[in-house]
Design a protein around this motif. Structure first.
Motif, PDB file in Angstrom:
ATOM      1  N   GLY A  50       0.639  -1.418  -0.262  1.00  0.00           N
ATOM      2  CA  GLY A  50      -0.174   0.233  -0.131  1.00  0.00           C
ATOM      3  C   GLY A  50       0.867   0.722  -0.128  1.00  0.00           C
ATOM      4  O   GLY A  50       1.365   1.382  -0.735  1.00  0.00           O
ATOM      5  N   SER A  51       0.292   2.304   0.956  1.00  0.00           N
ATOM      6  CA  SER A  51       1.148   3.629   0.699  1.00  0.00           C
ATOM      7  C   SER A  51       2.741   3.301   1.704  1.00  0.00           C
ATOM      8  O   SER A  51       3.149   4.179   0.910  1.00  0.00           O
ATOM      9  N   ALA A  52       2.763   2.155   1.858  1.00  0.00           N
ATOM     10  CA  ALA A  52       4.096   2.003   2.208  1.00  0.00           C
ATOM     11  C   ALA A  52       5.323   1.753   1.319  1.00  0.00           C
ATOM     12  O   ALA A  52       6.118   2.288   1.174  1.00  0.00           O
ATOM     13  N   ALA A  88       5.314   2.339  -1.303  1.00  0.00           N
ATOM     14  CA  ALA A  88       4.979   3.860  -2.504  1.00  0.00           C
ATOM     15  C   ALA A  88       5.994   4.684  -2.176  1.00  0.00           C
ATOM     16  O   ALA A  88       7.103   5.230  -2.643  1.00  0.00           O
ATOM     17  N   VAL A  89       5.842   4.519  -0.422  1.00  0.00           N
ATOM     18  CA  VAL A  89       7.151   5.821   0.531  1.00  0.00           C
ATOM     19  C   VAL A  89       7.993   4.983  -0.035  1.00  0.00           C
ATOM     20  O   VAL A  89       9.562   6.261  -0.672  1.00  0.00           O
ATOM     21  N   PHE A 132       6.065  11.706   2.045  1.00  0.00           N
ATOM     22  CA  PHE A 132       4.228  10.990   1.974  1.00  0.00           C
ATOM     23  C   PHE A 132       3.877  11.857   1.430  1.00  0.00           C
ATOM     24  O   PHE A 132       2.769  11.499   1.560  1.00  0.00           O
ATOM     25  N   GLN A 183       3.656  12.050  -1.640  1.00  0.00           N
ATOM     26  CA  GLN A 183       3.345  10.752  -2.378  1.00  0.00           C
ATOM     27  C   GLN A 183       2.275  10.002  -2.348  1.00  0.00           C
ATOM     28  O   GLN A 183       1.085   9.259  -3.752  1.00  0.00           O
ATOM     29  N   VAL A 184       1.645   9.863  -0.871  1.00  0.00           N
ATOM     30  CA  VAL A 184       0.726   8.923  -0.857  1.00  0.00           C
ATOM     31  C   VAL A 184      -0.947  10.120   0.149  1.00  0.00           C
ATOM     32  O   VAL A 184      -1.175   9.983   0.533  1.00  0.00           O
ATOM     33  N   GLY A 185      -0.296  11.331   0.189  1.00  0.00           N
ATOM     34  CA  GLY A 185      -1.603  12.648  -0.024  1.00  0.00           C
ATOM     35  C   GLY A 185      -1.234  12.756   1.287  1.00  0.00           C
ATOM     36  O   GLY A 185      -2.051  12.622   2.730  1.00  0.00           O
ATOM     37  N   ILE A 186      -0.356  12.505   2.531  1.00  0.00           N
ATOM     38  CA  ILE A 186       0.632  13.480   3.801  1.00  0.00           C
ATOM     39  C   ILE A 186       1.511  13.820   3.596  1.00  0.00           C
ATOM     40  O   ILE A 186       2.537  14.632   3.275  1.00  0.00           O
ATOM     41  N   GLY A 220       8.253   1.849   6.228  1.00  0.00           N
ATOM     42  CA  GLY A 220       7.419   3.033   6.070  1.00  0.00           C
ATOM     43  C   GLY A 220       7.473   3.800   7.816  1.00  0.00           C
ATOM     44  O   GLY A 220       7.221   5.248   7.023  1.00  0.00           O
ATOM     45  N   LEU A 240       1.559   5.787   9.365  1.00  0.00           N
ATOM     46  CA  LEU A 240       0.629   5.439   8.127  1.00  0.00           C
ATOM     47  C   LEU A 240      -0.374   4.362   8.885  1.00  0.00           C
ATOM     48  O   LEU A 240       0.099   3.495   9.697  1.00  0.00           O
TER      49      LEU A 240
END
Length: 270
Positions: free
Chosen positions: A154-156, A158-159, A191, A193-196, A220, A270
């Motif tokens: 998931g998001s991790a 991508a980061v 971060f 990149q994932v909207g954070i 992450g 995350l």
């Protein structure tokens, strides 16, 4: 013979020498007395009468007393002058002593502060070294347990993919990409990149999420060095006991094991 020698009426009586002398003496005395009296009268008439004051005679004893008094006066003056010089010297010495004491106190205070600062610095170094020793042991355990289980999703994922793509980029203080970074600039961009949205500096990023144990890291997580809230360096844990971060100007963005530079703590966002 004169024709009148026999005539008695024409002969003068003879006088003795003694009688003539006596008469002359009396007459001379009278004339002298009159002359003196006349002179005195004339002087008294011509000059005013003044009173005569008899001054004391300067005897040898009196002269010695005057000389002694002068010597005593001169000695007294010399004594006063010497005392004044001594008083001035004492005042100057007291002033200098006061200044020296103040300077000594100032130097002692500076040395005391320097010693206190050195003691605090030594204590902080000792505490930091102890923490790093503990963290090294924890990181070793974490590495051995996470090697087979750390799989980013998931998001991790991508980061982690973003930070690994920047390996080899330059380190520049204040850098935020795309080809040069500082430590917090790289973490913030990863971060994003994932909207954070993370704070810009490492001190704030070290408290941006939930504090987690170094023995329970997940891919992450944000690693930080220093105390939470006052961290001086951050990086991203990518799993398998490794992290990626913009280290310094000589290294740039690199991937390193936790044992290379054990972090102080970690936060999870995350």
């Amino acid at each position: 013979m004169s024709h009148t020698a026999l005539i008695r009426s024409h002969r003068k009586p003879r006088r003795s020498a003694s009688t003539i002398a006596m008469r002359a003496g009396v007459a001379g005395g009278v004339l002298s007395t009159l002359a003196v009296a006349g002179s005195a009268g004339a002087a008294n008439a011509a000059e005013p009468v003044t009173q005569t004051i008899e001054l004391p005679t300067l005897t040898a004893d009196l002269a010695a007393q005057v000389a002694h008094s002068a010597d005593a006066t001169q000695q007294t003056a010399a004594n006063y002058e010497l005392q004044a010089e001594r008083d001035a010297a004492a005042a100057k010495a007291a002033k200098q002593a006061k200044a020296d004491l103040a300077e000594a106190k100032k130097k002692a205070e500076a040395k005391k502060k320097a010693a206190e600062a050195a003691r605090k610095a030594a204590a902080e170094r000792a505490s930091r070294d102890a923490e790093r020793t503990t963290l090294t042991a924890s990181a070793s355990v974490s590495t051995s347990t996470s090697t087979s289980t750390s799989t980013a999703t998931g998001s991790a994922a991508a980061v982690i993919a973003f930070v690994k793509a920047q390996i080899g980029d330059a380190y520049v203080s204040g850098g935020t990409g795309p080809n040069s970074w500082d430590c917090s600039g790289l973490v913030q961009a990863a971060f994003k990149q994932v909207g954070i949205s993370l704070p810009r500096v490492s001190q704030d990023q070290s408290v941006a999420g939930t504090q987690v144990s170094l023995s329970n890291l997940q891919p992450g997580d944000i690693l930080y060095w220093g105390s939470a809230g006052s961290a001086y360096h951050v990086a991203v844990y990518v799993g398998d006991g490794m992290f990626v971060g913009a280290q310094n100007p000589s290294s740039g963005v690199v991937e390193k094991p936790l044992s290379y530079d054990p972090p102080t703590g970690a936060v999870r966002v995350l």
